[in-house]
Design a protein around this motif. Structure first.
Motif, mmCIF file in Angstrom:
data_model
loop_
_atom_site.group_PDB
_atom_site.id
_atom_site.type_symbol
_atom_site.label_atom_id
_atom_site.label_comp_id
_atom_site.label_asym_id
_atom_site.label_seq_id
_atom_site.Cartn_x
_atom_site.Cartn_y
_atom_site.Cartn_z
ATOM 1 N N HIS A 25 -4.172 82.259 60.079
ATOM 2 C CA HIS A 25 -3.460 81.038 60.478
ATOM 3 C C HIS A 25 -3.871 79.873 59.578
ATOM 4 O O HIS A 25 -3.023 79.148 59.056
ATOM 5 N N ARG A 26 -5.157 79.724 59.334
ATOM 6 C CA ARG A 26 -5.630 78.612 58.500
ATOM 7 C C ARG A 26 -5.266 78.803 57.028
ATOM 8 O O ARG A 26 -5.014 77.831 56.323
ATOM 9 N N THR A 27 -5.217 80.025 56.556
ATOM 10 C CA THR A 27 -4.755 80.287 55.190
ATOM 11 C C THR A 27 -3.292 79.880 55.051
ATOM 12 O O THR A 27 -2.893 79.255 54.055
ATOM 13 N N TRP A 28 -2.488 80.213 56.049
ATOM 14 C CA TRP A 28 -1.085 79.816 56.072
ATOM 15 C C TRP A 28 -0.960 78.291 56.056
ATOM 16 O O TRP A 28 -0.184 77.728 55.279
ATOM 17 N N LEU A 29 -1.752 77.625 56.905
ATOM 18 C CA LEU A 29 -1.731 76.164 56.957
ATOM 19 C C LEU A 29 -2.172 75.550 55.623
ATOM 20 O O LEU A 29 -1.558 74.592 55.145
ATOM 21 N N ALA A 30 -3.222 76.097 55.027
ATOM 22 C CA ALA A 30 -3.735 75.555 53.758
ATOM 23 C C ALA A 30 -2.676 75.623 52.660
ATOM 24 O O ALA A 30 -2.551 74.696 51.847
ATOM 25 N N ALA A 31 -1.903 76.696 52.630
ATOM 26 C CA ALA A 31 -0.838 76.809 51.635
ATOM 27 C C ALA A 31 0.231 75.742 51.864
ATOM 28 O O ALA A 31 0.777 75.188 50.905
ATOM 29 N N ARG A 68 6.917 81.667 61.087
ATOM 30 C CA ARG A 68 6.080 82.441 60.160
ATOM 31 C C ARG A 68 4.584 82.206 60.381
ATOM 32 O O ARG A 68 3.750 82.859 59.739
ATOM 33 N N ASP A 69 4.236 81.278 61.270
ATOM 34 C CA ASP A 69 2.824 81.042 61.585
ATOM 35 C C ASP A 69 2.242 82.327 62.181
ATOM 36 O O ASP A 69 2.832 82.905 63.093
ATOM 37 N N PRO A 70 1.104 82.796 61.678
ATOM 38 C CA PRO A 70 0.501 83.999 62.256
ATOM 39 C C PRO A 70 0.264 83.891 63.766
ATOM 40 O O PRO A 70 0.410 84.886 64.476
ATOM 41 N N PHE A 71 -0.067 82.712 64.263
ATOM 42 C CA PHE A 71 -0.234 82.544 65.710
ATOM 43 C C PHE A 71 1.098 82.797 66.430
ATOM 44 O O PHE A 71 1.127 83.433 67.486
#
Length: 94
Positions: A25-31, A68-71
């Motif tokens: 989730h945080r990797t997705w947000l960081a991108a 598309r958020d993993p959560f």
């Protein structure tokens, strides 16, 4: 480009799964931060949810992005409220 305030609501029953999927989730947000799409995000201190500030052309595009958020993909968000926000002063104001 419009800014949207997105409120995620979490329940206690998803804590363990959120812990498992938080790195992705945080990797997705960081991108999204890197691309300029996500302005800021973070959880509420009581664990009840999170606030995310996005730039998006419209609500439909944002809805597709949030899916598309993993959560979201793992069903870990109990409710999502997204509202367009118009900052007039401060860090996010034009």
């Amino acid at each position: 480009m419009p800014i949207f305030a997105v409120h995620y609501v979490y329940s206690d029953s998803t804590i363990a799964e959120r812990d498992t999927h938080r790195p992705e989730h945080r990797t997705w947000l960081a991108a999204l931060v890197e691309s300029g799409t996500l302005l800021s995000s973070g959880p509420y201190p009581d664990g009840s949810g999170a606030l995310l500030l996005f730039r998006s052309d419209d609500a439909g595009q944002l809805k597709e992005l949030l899916a598309r958020d993993p959560f979201a993909r793992e069903g870990l968000i109990d409710d999502v409220r997204a509202v367009e926000w118009v900052p007039v002063m401060g860090a996010f104001a034009p």
